[in-house]
Design an enzyme around this catalytic site. Structure first.
Site, PDB file in Angstrom:
ATOM      1  CB  CYS A   1       7.100  -8.605  12.560  1.00 50.90           C
ATOM      2  SG  CYS A   1       5.355  -8.170  12.734  1.00 50.90           S
TER       3      CYS A   1
ATOM      4  CG  ASN B   1       2.105  -5.842  16.420  1.00 51.04           C
ATOM      5  OD1 ASN B   1       1.493  -5.203  17.280  1.00 51.04           O
ATOM      6  ND2 ASN B   1       2.348  -7.121  16.576  1.00 51.04           N
TER       7      ASN B   1
ATOM      8  CB  CYS C   1       1.877 -10.515   8.827  1.00 52.74           C
ATOM      9  SG  CYS C   1       0.855  -9.599   7.642  1.00 52.74           S
ATOM     10  NE  ARG C   2       7.243 -10.509   9.103  1.00 50.30           N
ATOM     11  CZ  ARG C   2       8.273  -9.776   8.734  1.00 50.30           C
ATOM     12  NH1 ARG C   2       9.405 -10.378   8.392  1.00 50.30           N
ATOM     13  NH2 ARG C   2       8.193  -8.463   8.714  1.00 50.30           N
ATOM     14  CB  SER C   3       5.177  -9.814  15.822  1.00 47.96           C
ATOM     15  OG  SER C   3       4.442  -8.661  15.503  1.00 47.96           O
TER      16      SER C   3
ATOM     17  CG  ASP D   1       6.875  -8.531   5.104  1.00 49.46           C
ATOM     18  OD1 ASP D   1       5.710  -8.944   5.227  1.00 49.46           O
ATOM     19  OD2 ASP D   1       7.194  -7.336   5.114  1.00 49.46           O
TER      20      ASP D   1
END
Ligand code: 4NP
Length: 161
Positions: A10, A13, A15-17, A127
């Site tokens: 993401c 690195n 939050c999402r990934s 995001d």
């Protein structure tokens, strides 16, 4: 194929990934796939290198039992990640453009993670960084669906099931 290497990517690195990594690690733990996979995550941006995941991502993950989230630390995507991983799973179009640049245009291993979330899923994981708790829960809903689909895909690839 043994040792399939999976990298979630993401922007930051944090939050999402890392949430994807934690969810996927959790789902794989204790299954036949556990010793056949390498799982990691990275961000295209440099800002949070070395940091733990965003506290809101940690809280949302922990509420659902994904304790793996707390041990993760951010790192930046490197050009050699293109060779070191088999699946490079991105979250949105910004990641697509950034990864394309970082990999000198070679997107052969790059897929949108939500391609594994089923036909009704959106294409991108929004995001959540500048949003509220609800966005983090929605993010997890999307990532859980994609993680299930990816597991199914890998089981088929490894066991021809
Ligand atoms: P992520 O979220 O890409 O899901 O980790 C973000 C984290 C940090 C920033 C942007 C997105 N940032 O601009 O610092």
């Amino acid at each position: 194929m043994n040792n399939i290497r999976i990298l979630f990517v993401c922007l930051g690195n944090i939050c999402r990934s890392p949430s994807s990594e934690a969810i996927f690690r959790h789902k794989v733990a204790g299954t036949d796939l556990e010793n056949k996979l390498t799982i990691d995550s990275a961000g295209t941006g440099p800002w949070h290198v070395g940091k733990a995941p965003d506290i809101r991502a940690q809280t949302a993950c922990l509420k659902r039992g994904y304790t793996e989230i707390t041990a993760l630390r951010a790192r930046q995507l490197q050009p050699e990640d293109k060779d070191n991983f088999d699946y490079i799973l991105i979250m949105d179009d910004r990641n697509y453009n950034d990864v394309q640049e970082r990999f000198n245009g070679d997107l052969s291993k790059v897929r949108f993670f939500l391609e594994y979330a089923g036909d009704d899923a959106p294409k991108y994981v929004p995001d959540p960084y500048y949003k509220g708790e609800e966005s983090f829960n929605y993010m997890l809903d999307l990532l859980e669906a994609a993680a299930d689909g990816l597991l199914e895909h890998l089981n088929k690839e490894i066991y021809h099931a």
